[in-house]
Scaffold this motif. Structure first.
Motif, PDB file in Angstrom:
ATOM      1  N   THR A   1      82.123 -50.264  89.309  1.00  0.00           N
ATOM      2  CA  THR A   1      82.939 -49.492  90.234  1.00  0.00           C
ATOM      3  C   THR A   1      82.958 -48.039  89.772  1.00  0.00           C
ATOM      4  OG1 THR A   1      84.991 -49.805  89.014  1.00  0.00           O
ATOM      5  CG2 THR A   1      84.410 -51.510  90.622  1.00  0.00           C
ATOM      6  N   LYS A   2      83.276 -47.153  90.686  1.00  0.00           N
ATOM      7  CA  LYS A   2      83.375 -45.737  90.335  1.00  0.00           C
ATOM      8  C   LYS A   2      84.584 -45.465  89.440  1.00  0.00           C
ATOM      9  CE  LYS A   2      80.980 -43.310  94.001  1.00  0.00           C
ATOM     10  NZ  LYS A   2      81.102 -42.255  95.011  1.00  0.00           N
TER      11      LYS A   2
ATOM     12  N   GLU B   1      70.631 -31.661  91.697  1.00  0.00           N
ATOM     13  CA  GLU B   1      71.767 -31.208  90.911  1.00  0.00           C
ATOM     14  C   GLU B   1      72.892 -32.226  91.021  1.00  0.00           C
ATOM     15  OE1 GLU B   1      72.963 -26.933  90.512  1.00  0.00           O
ATOM     16  OE2 GLU B   1      74.656 -27.654  91.716  1.00  0.00           O
ATOM     17  N   GLY B   2      73.554 -32.465  89.885  1.00  0.00           N
ATOM     18  CA  GLY B   2      74.685 -33.376  89.859  1.00  0.00           C
ATOM     19  C   GLY B   2      75.873 -32.773  90.573  1.00  0.00           C
ATOM     20  N   ARG B   3      76.464 -33.529  91.468  1.00  0.00           N
ATOM     21  CA  ARG B   3      77.618 -33.095  92.255  1.00  0.00           C
ATOM     22  C   ARG B   3      78.882 -33.793  91.749  1.00  0.00           C
ATOM     23  NH1 ARG B   3      75.586 -28.655  93.823  1.00  0.00           N
ATOM     24  NH2 ARG B   3      74.038 -28.755  95.458  1.00  0.00           N
ATOM     25  N   PRO B   4      80.046 -33.305  92.144  1.00  0.00           N
ATOM     26  CA  PRO B   4      81.282 -33.980  91.753  1.00  0.00           C
ATOM     27  C   PRO B   4      81.238 -35.453  92.185  1.00  0.00           C
ATOM     28  CG  PRO B   4      81.791 -31.904  92.823  1.00  0.00           C
ATOM     29  CD  PRO B   4      80.305 -32.122  92.982  1.00  0.00           C
ATOM     30  N   GLY B   5      81.664 -36.315  91.311  1.00  0.00           N
ATOM     31  CA  GLY B   5      81.653 -37.745  91.619  1.00  0.00           C
ATOM     32  C   GLY B   5      80.356 -38.433  91.246  1.00  0.00           C
ATOM     33  N   GLY B   6      79.345 -37.696  90.772  1.00  0.00           N
ATOM     34  CA  GLY B   6      78.116 -38.312  90.292  1.00  0.00           C
ATOM     35  C   GLY B   6      76.938 -38.302  91.241  1.00  0.00           C
TER      36      GLY B   6
ATOM     37  N   LEU C   1      69.789 -36.951  99.237  1.00  0.00           N
ATOM     38  CA  LEU C   1      70.997 -37.211  98.478  1.00  0.00           C
ATOM     39  C   LEU C   1      70.958 -38.632  97.920  1.00  0.00           C
ATOM     40  CD1 LEU C   1      73.903 -36.126  97.758  1.00  0.00           C
ATOM     41  CD2 LEU C   1      74.665 -37.363  99.792  1.00  0.00           C
ATOM     42  N   TYR C   2      71.161 -38.731  96.628  1.00  0.00           N
ATOM     43  CA  TYR C   2      71.345 -40.019  95.970  1.00  0.00           C
ATOM     44  C   TYR C   2      72.848 -40.200  95.785  1.00  0.00           C
ATOM     45  CZ  TYR C   2      66.382 -40.303  94.749  1.00  0.00           C
ATOM     46  OH  TYR C   2      65.014 -40.384  94.794  1.00  0.00           O
ATOM     47  N   LYS C   3      73.405 -41.225  96.417  1.00  0.00           N
ATOM     48  CA  LYS C   3      74.840 -41.494  96.331  1.00  0.00           C
ATOM     49  C   LYS C   3      75.109 -42.363  95.108  1.00  0.00           C
ATOM     50  CE  LYS C   3      77.577 -40.851  99.195  1.00  0.00           C
ATOM     51  NZ  LYS C   3      78.608 -39.821  99.209  1.00  0.00           N
ATOM     52  N   PHE C   4      76.020 -41.909  94.281  1.00  0.00           N
ATOM     53  CA  PHE C   4      76.390 -42.616  93.064  1.00  0.00           C
ATOM     54  C   PHE C   4      77.228 -43.854  93.415  1.00  0.00           C
ATOM     55  CE2 PHE C   4      79.495 -42.840  89.418  1.00  0.00           C
ATOM     56  CZ  PHE C   4      78.597 -43.336  88.484  1.00  0.00           C
ATOM     57  N   ILE C   5      76.812 -45.008  92.909  1.00  0.00           N
ATOM     58  CA  ILE C   5      77.553 -46.252  93.130  1.00  0.00           C
ATOM     59  C   ILE C   5      78.471 -46.529  91.949  1.00  0.00           C
ATOM     60  CG2 ILE C   5      77.380 -48.743  93.413  1.00  0.00           C
ATOM     61  CD1 ILE C   5      74.655 -48.337  94.681  1.00  0.00           C
TER      62      ILE C   5
ATOM     63  N   TYR D   1      73.784 -46.659  88.749  1.00  0.00           N
ATOM     64  CA  TYR D   1      73.208 -47.103  90.015  1.00  0.00           C
ATOM     65  C   TYR D   1      73.408 -46.030  91.081  1.00  0.00           C
ATOM     66  CZ  TYR D   1      73.243 -51.799  88.010  1.00  0.00           C
ATOM     67  OH  TYR D   1      73.036 -52.893  87.220  1.00  0.00           O
ATOM     68  N   TYR D   2      72.355 -45.840  91.878  1.00  0.00           N
ATOM     69  CA  TYR D   2      72.406 -44.918  93.012  1.00  0.00           C
ATOM     70  C   TYR D   2      71.860 -45.623  94.240  1.00  0.00           C
ATOM     71  CZ  TYR D   2      73.547 -40.877  90.159  1.00  0.00           C
ATOM     72  OH  TYR D   2      74.198 -39.986  89.339  1.00  0.00           O
TER      73      TYR D   2
END
Length: 176
Positions: free
Chosen positions: A24-25, A50-55, A71-75, A84-85
């Motif tokens: 979990t985040k 580039e890394g964004r807030p929240g990963g 965009l790779y969404k951080f899981i 995991y993305y």
């Protein structure tokens, strides 16, 4: 015989419970990963993320090495160095005659001394589900998978974090 079966069942159940991934985040590992990756630049074969807030990882310069991945969404993270993305690609990337649908793919990423490793292959159990779906809903012709006109897209096996094969990674880039 019942005792042996019961003992094996308990072993398998406890083994799975002890190895369950907390992805979990909100986990400490995820928070550590997101804080570490924030404002860092990753060079993935000429594409700068580039890394964004929240990963999350966002494409900021260059061509994406994978079609349309902006965009790779951080899981979440399974450790401080393994995360995991997810990202979405058109299903037509894999199947000719597919409708205008997107499929969310899950990938693993690890940081090893400034190098980024990418884990985009899946375990055999997921591959088996995907192969069964392909057999029932598509045909392979001219080096391409072609979707049947009556393909059941709602039953397409979407990968989950536990389907990522952490034993088969590839070099993805450098962390700056």
């Amino acid at each position: 015989m019942k005792k042996i079966f019961f003992m094996v069942f308990l072993f398998v159940l406890s083994f799975n419970f002890l190895n369950a991934q907390n992805i979990t985040k909100d986990s400490d590992n995820s928070k550590n990963w997101a804080n570490f990756i924030f404002k860092k630049t990753i060079d993935m074969k000429g594409a700068l993320y580039e890394g964004r807030p929240g990963g999350d990882l966002e494409l900021v310069s260059g061509k994406s090495p994978i079609l349309l991945v902006k965009l790779y969404k951080f899981i979440g993270a399974r450790t401080d160095t393994h995360a995991y993305y997810t990202h979405q690609v058109p299903i037509s990337t894999f199947y000719d005659s597919a409708p205008a649908l997107g499929v969310n793919l899950v990938e693993g990423y690890s940081i090893e001394g400034g190098k980024i490793m990418r884990y985009s292959k899946y375990v055999k159990s997921y591959q088996g589900k995907l192969d069964s779906w392909k057999k029932a809903n598509s045909v392979y012709t001219n080096d391409r998978w072609v979707a049947n006109t009556n393909a059941n897209w709602s039953s397409y096996p979407v990968p989950h974090p536990e389907d990522v094969n952490w034993a088969d990674g590839e070099y993805a880039g450098e962390l700056y």
